[in-house]
Design a protein around this motif. Structure first.
Motif, PDB file in Angstrom:
ATOM      1  N   ARG A 211      50.901  33.355  35.930  1.00 24.80           N
ATOM      2  CA  ARG A 211      50.461  34.343  35.152  1.00 24.80           C
ATOM      3  C   ARG A 211      49.406  35.171  36.182  1.00 24.80           C
ATOM      4  NH1 ARG A 211      49.102  29.536  32.325  1.00 24.80           N
ATOM      5  NH2 ARG A 211      51.117  28.957  30.814  1.00 24.80           N
ATOM      6  N   ARG A 212      48.596  34.621  36.953  1.00 21.45           N
ATOM      7  CA  ARG A 212      47.829  35.328  37.579  1.00 21.45           C
ATOM      8  C   ARG A 212      48.395  36.247  38.737  1.00 21.45           C
ATOM      9  NH1 ARG A 212      42.309  33.305  37.397  1.00 21.45           N
ATOM     10  NH2 ARG A 212      42.029  31.769  35.787  1.00 21.45           N
ATOM     11  N   ILE A 213      49.519  35.921  39.156  1.00 21.66           N
ATOM     12  CA  ILE A 213      50.237  36.892  40.267  1.00 21.66           C
ATOM     13  C   ILE A 213      50.514  37.973  39.542  1.00 21.66           C
ATOM     14  CG2 ILE A 213      52.314  37.035  41.529  1.00 21.66           C
ATOM     15  CD1 ILE A 213      52.018  33.811  42.281  1.00 21.66           C
TER      16      ILE A 213
ATOM     17  N   SER B  88      55.803  35.118  43.151  1.00 20.87           N
ATOM     18  CA  SER B  88      55.007  35.168  44.150  1.00 20.87           C
ATOM     19  C   SER B  88      55.528  36.330  45.420  1.00 20.87           C
ATOM     20  CB  SER B  88      54.518  33.906  45.009  1.00 20.87           C
ATOM     21  OG  SER B  88      55.550  33.301  45.652  1.00 20.87           O
ATOM     22  N   ASP B  89      56.759  36.242  45.529  1.00 21.52           N
ATOM     23  CA  ASP B  89      57.533  36.916  46.593  1.00 21.52           C
ATOM     24  C   ASP B  89      57.541  38.665  46.086  1.00 21.52           C
ATOM     25  OD1 ASP B  89      59.175  36.827  49.477  1.00 21.52           O
ATOM     26  OD2 ASP B  89      60.401  37.958  47.880  1.00 21.52           O
ATOM     27  N   GLU B  90      57.794  38.583  44.857  1.00 21.44           N
ATOM     28  CA  GLU B  90      57.901  39.993  44.119  1.00 21.44           C
ATOM     29  C   GLU B  90      56.405  40.493  44.058  1.00 21.44           C
ATOM     30  OE1 GLU B  90      60.678  41.231  44.566  1.00 21.44           O
ATOM     31  OE2 GLU B  90      61.491  41.404  42.495  1.00 21.44           O
ATOM     32  N   GLY B  91      55.500  39.614  43.877  1.00 23.47           N
ATOM     33  CA  GLY B  91      54.177  40.102  43.936  1.00 23.47           C
ATOM     34  C   GLY B  91      53.744  40.748  45.315  1.00 23.47           C
ATOM     35  N   ILE B  92      54.038  40.171  46.458  1.00 21.04           N
ATOM     36  CA  ILE B  92      53.683  40.628  47.785  1.00 21.04           C
ATOM     37  C   ILE B  92      54.476  42.077  47.757  1.00 21.04           C
ATOM     38  CG2 ILE B  92      54.519  40.370  50.168  1.00 21.04           C
ATOM     39  CD1 ILE B  92      53.791  37.393  49.997  1.00 21.04           C
TER      40      ILE B  92
ATOM     41  N   ASP C 298      43.985  39.666  53.388  1.00 19.08           N
ATOM     42  CA  ASP C 298      42.739  40.058  52.738  1.00 19.08           C
ATOM     43  C   ASP C 298      42.988  40.288  51.141  1.00 19.08           C
ATOM     44  OD1 ASP C 298      41.062  40.343  54.934  1.00 19.08           O
ATOM     45  OD2 ASP C 298      41.482  42.382  55.442  1.00 19.08           O
ATOM     46  N   ALA C 299      44.183  40.235  50.834  1.00 20.32           N
ATOM     47  CA  ALA C 299      44.533  40.250  49.172  1.00 20.32           C
ATOM     48  C   ALA C 299      45.167  38.857  48.905  1.00 20.32           C
ATOM     49  CB  ALA C 299      45.666  41.173  49.207  1.00 20.32           C
ATOM     50  N   PRO C 300      45.077  38.475  47.618  1.00 22.94           N
ATOM     51  CA  PRO C 300      45.532  37.190  47.432  1.00 22.94           C
ATOM     52  C   PRO C 300      47.054  36.923  47.373  1.00 22.94           C
ATOM     53  CG  PRO C 300      44.899  38.272  45.261  1.00 22.94           C
ATOM     54  CD  PRO C 300      44.631  39.316  46.469  1.00 22.94           C
ATOM     55  N   MET C 301      47.798  37.628  47.559  1.00 29.03           N
ATOM     56  CA  MET C 301      49.268  37.751  47.198  1.00 29.03           C
ATOM     57  C   MET C 301      49.928  36.498  48.230  1.00 29.03           C
ATOM     58  SD  MET C 301      50.666  38.659  44.406  1.00 29.03           S
ATOM     59  CE  MET C 301      49.509  39.449  43.380  1.00 29.03           C
ATOM     60  N   GLU C 302      49.473  36.917  49.734  1.00 32.58           N
ATOM     61  CA  GLU C 302      50.272  36.145  50.687  1.00 32.58           C
ATOM     62  C   GLU C 302      49.949  34.852  50.495  1.00 32.58           C
ATOM     63  OE1 GLU C 302      49.145  34.792  53.833  1.00 32.58           O
ATOM     64  OE2 GLU C 302      47.011  35.154  53.192  1.00 32.58           O
TER      65      GLU C 302
ATOM     66  N   ALA D 115      52.669  28.465  47.069  1.00 31.79           N
ATOM     67  CA  ALA D 115      54.122  28.054  46.243  1.00 31.79           C
ATOM     68  C   ALA D 115      55.120  27.430  46.941  1.00 31.79           C
ATOM     69  CB  ALA D 115      54.450  29.426  45.705  1.00 31.79           C
ATOM     70  N   ARG D 116      55.043  27.581  48.349  1.00 35.40           N
ATOM     71  CA  ARG D 116      56.306  26.966  49.116  1.00 35.40           C
ATOM     72  C   ARG D 116      56.323  25.528  48.929  1.00 35.40           C
ATOM     73  NH1 ARG D 116      60.352  25.327  50.385  1.00 35.40           N
ATOM     74  NH2 ARG D 116      61.707  26.210  51.770  1.00 35.40           N
ATOM     75  N   ILE D 117      55.102  24.895  48.845  1.00 32.13           N
ATOM     76  CA  ILE D 117      55.341  23.248  49.153  1.00 32.13           C
ATOM     77  C   ILE D 117      55.955  22.679  47.959  1.00 32.13           C
ATOM     78  CG2 ILE D 117      53.049  23.165  48.087  1.00 32.13           C
ATOM     79  CD1 ILE D 117      54.902  20.784  50.605  1.00 32.13           C
ATOM     80  N   SER D 118      55.928  23.815  46.747  1.00 29.28           N
ATOM     81  CA  SER D 118      56.372  23.052  45.299  1.00 29.28           C
ATOM     82  C   SER D 118      57.833  22.636  45.348  1.00 29.28           C
ATOM     83  CB  SER D 118      55.878  23.940  44.232  1.00 29.28           C
ATOM     84  OG  SER D 118      56.454  25.096  44.443  1.00 29.28           O
TER      85      SER D 118
END
Length: 603
Positions: free
Chosen positions: A283-285, A378-382, A393-397, A403-406
């Motif tokens: 949601r936040r992404i 998250s990938d599409e967010g980037i 400097d931005a929260p996307m990366e 997310a990757r560890i999940s």
């Protein structure tokens, strides 16, 4: 237990595949009670104030701040949601537990990992398997945040094969304590925990045994350095070394040799909670991406107006909506099953263990599906952020890295794919789920002449639900034939099982999505649910494509000649649309709604 719980039919785990579920019988986020909403809102307030506002601290490996926030969460009662009141907890239901895991996860994977490790695998094994004395001694401290817990299972040579650990526990000559010696790795919260749940082998036992071990460096416990990780930077992750660490015999958890069972049941609970922990992150992404796309001007136009960006926003929102739909459906099934068992006289411990175990298939499905969807989002967010998305400097990366560890912990997605099919087949052999009858019926349907009657699709989702029922037939066709061909050796055909699992996953996810929307369209009106209807149709379109691909992959891997041709024809028949949806129009409709709301507002 509510009258609704008593009166509605609660399907057993895995039965969604062979029994129809009415939309009225599933739970959705729109069904939250006032108590649920208060818990959700207080969690969101904590996250916004303490976590999201300081996300840079978590990226700079501020382990002390993670610990500080954990203590604040304890003071607010957020660590005690699932703990029975008798041991200092709130004793709330499984849905409430999921809500807190969900909304506390949105700001940073570092904190949600610390939170999940403590409240789940650090506390729940004692709550569910401990003696009364153990629970009275340890659980109140863990529930309040006075103490923090960690879970020591993984070893250098024992990852997915958890029961192969080499850590030893040797009983003293006087029979008063065990000496534990061994090495554990990837231990979340190791840097600040007070208590370890440790698994070790006694003698030549077939199965490992669980122990409650207080963290005392003077008792042969040393820690490795903090691990350097791709993501979750401020989640304390260290190796733990035990060198003849003395543990009183009364700190054995459950019975000797029961450790593997404890570990597996802890993972069942952890898997569905991990799915929850991937929801608010999505949601936040989406919110950040939409906000950026609304403000970013290129070619004198906000990029949110471009079709390519709309496509991404729509697919991201649809992924999140499906993730929510399936996660809360399963959570309420578990809660209802626990309530029924308690009403039948089971203890809270037994009711919760059996309630979650009943839906182990769904837990594995959710773990795989939602962890992969959060990675996609998250990938599409980037990508929407462009070059800024790649910047720290931005929260996307950091969202992408966290997310990757999940997809790895709580059992890798590959393990969980095979587990979901394997557990379903075992349930069928025990008579808990009738797969043979429906699979036989599908085989007879393949041999028969297809109907050319035009069905009545006048009601909302009539065509879509018909297609979902046929997607389930694809699984029954593939799995039924594979079981018949390979029998007990099916587990050796891992690629086949993984393909079958993807079909099973899509059937559950898309059915949950459509049922949620159908339920809400009936009570709120179709116009109020227009975007949700579009998301449900879009998810089904995507799911059908996956089933076609994985169905063909599975069929050609084991069937030949006439059998293969017949099954491929069946695959085509079962995945055929009567009226193909206009996918571009669906995406545009969804994206326009999300853009107008400046974020994801469907929760």
């Amino acid at each position: 237990m509510s009258t609704d719980t008593i009166n509605k039919e609660i399907l057993r785990g895995g039965q969604f595949l062979v029994k129809e579920t009415k939309c009225e019988d599933i739970f959705t986020l729109e069904d939250l009670t006032e108590e649920h909403k208060m818990m959700r809102d207080s969690t969101k307030e904590f996250v916004d104030r303490e976590l999201w506002a300081h996300w840079e601290k978590f990226e700079h490996k501020d382990y002390a701040y993670t610990e500080e926030c954990m203590r604040k969460a304890g003071e607010l009662g957020l660590l005690s949601i699932a703990v029975p009141q008798a041991y200092g907890g709130m004793g709330m239901g499984f849905v409430s537990t999921m809500l807190v895991c969900d909304y506390i996860s949105g700001a940073t994977g570092s904190f949600s990992t610390a939170f999940g490790a403590h409240t789940g695998i650090g506390t729940m094994p004692i709550t569910l398997y401990g003696t009364e004395e153990q629970k009275q001694k340890y659980v109140p401290k863990l529930a309040s945040g006075e103490w923090f817990g960690a879970y020591c299972l993984t070893e250098p040579g024992a990852g997915s094969d958890a029961n192969s650990g080499k850590t030893k526990a040797v009983l003293s000559d006087d029979g008063k304590h065990y000496s534990i010696t061994g090495q554990k790795m990837w231990i979340s919260n190791a840097g600040f925990c007070n208590l370890f749940i440790v698994f070790a082998r006694i003698g030549d036992d077939k199965n490992i045994t669980g122990f409650i071990v207080e963290n005392n460096p003077k008792n042969g416990i040393t820690l490795g350095d903090e691990e350097k990780k791709l993501g979750i930077h401020s989640s304390s992750t260290r190796q733990v070394f035990f060198n003849e660490t003395k543990v009183p015999v009364e700190n054995m958890l459950s019975e000797r040799g029961n450790g593997f069972k404890i570990a597996m049941n802890a993972l069942n609970i952890g898997r569905i909670k991990l799915a929850a922990a991937c929801l608010d992150a999505q949601r936040r992404i989406i919110g950040e991406a939409v906000n950026y796309a609304n403000e970013r001007i290129q070619f004198k136009t906000p990029i949110i107006t471009f079709g390519a960006i709309k496509s991404k926003i729509a697919e991201m929102a649809t992924a999140c909506y499906a993730s929510e739909s399936a996660s809360y459906r399963a959570a309420k099934n578990i809660e209802d099953r626990i309530s029924l068992r308690e009403a039948a006289g089971n203890s809270h411990q037994e009711a919760e263990l059996k309630g979650v175990e009943e839906y182990a298939i769904e837990c594995s499905i959710l773990k795989v599906a939602v962890s992969e969807l959060v990675q996609f989002v998250s990938d599409e967010g980037i990508q929407i952020f462009g070059g800024m998305g790649f910047s720290a400097d931005a929260p996307m990366e950091k969202a992408w890295r966290d997310a990757r560890i999940s997809r790895i912990y709580e059992g890798t997605n590959e393990i969980n794919r095979m587990l979901s099919v394997g557990m379903l087949v075992k349930k069928a052999m025990k008579g808990h789920v009738d797969l043979l009858g429906p699979a036989t019926a599908v085989g007879e349907e393949l041999m028969g002449i297809p109907s050319f009657d035009t069905p009545d699709f006048s009601e909302l989702f009539a065509e879509e639900k018909d297609l979902v029922a046929r997607l389930k037939k694809v699984f029954l066709m593939v799995a039924g034939s594979a079981v018949q061909k390979f029998g007990p050796e099916l587990e050796q055909h891992q690629q086949l099982m993984m393909a079958a699992s993807d079909i099973l996953i899509q059937a559950y996810m898309v059915e949950s999505t459509i049922l949620r929307t159908e339920k809400n369209a009936k009570r709120f009106g179709e116009e109020a649910q227009a975007a949700q209807i579009a998301m449900s149709k879009l998810y089904l379109y995507n799911a059908t494509d996956i089933v076609v691909k994985k169905g063909k992959e599975a069929i050609v891997s084991f069937a030949e000649g006439d059998e293969q041709r017949m099954m491929l024809m069946g695959l085509k028949r079962f995945t055929k649309y009567t009226n193909n949806p206009n996918v571009v129009a669906l995406r545009t409709q969804i994206a326009d709604k999300v853009a107008a709301d400046n974020g994801y507002t469907f929760d």
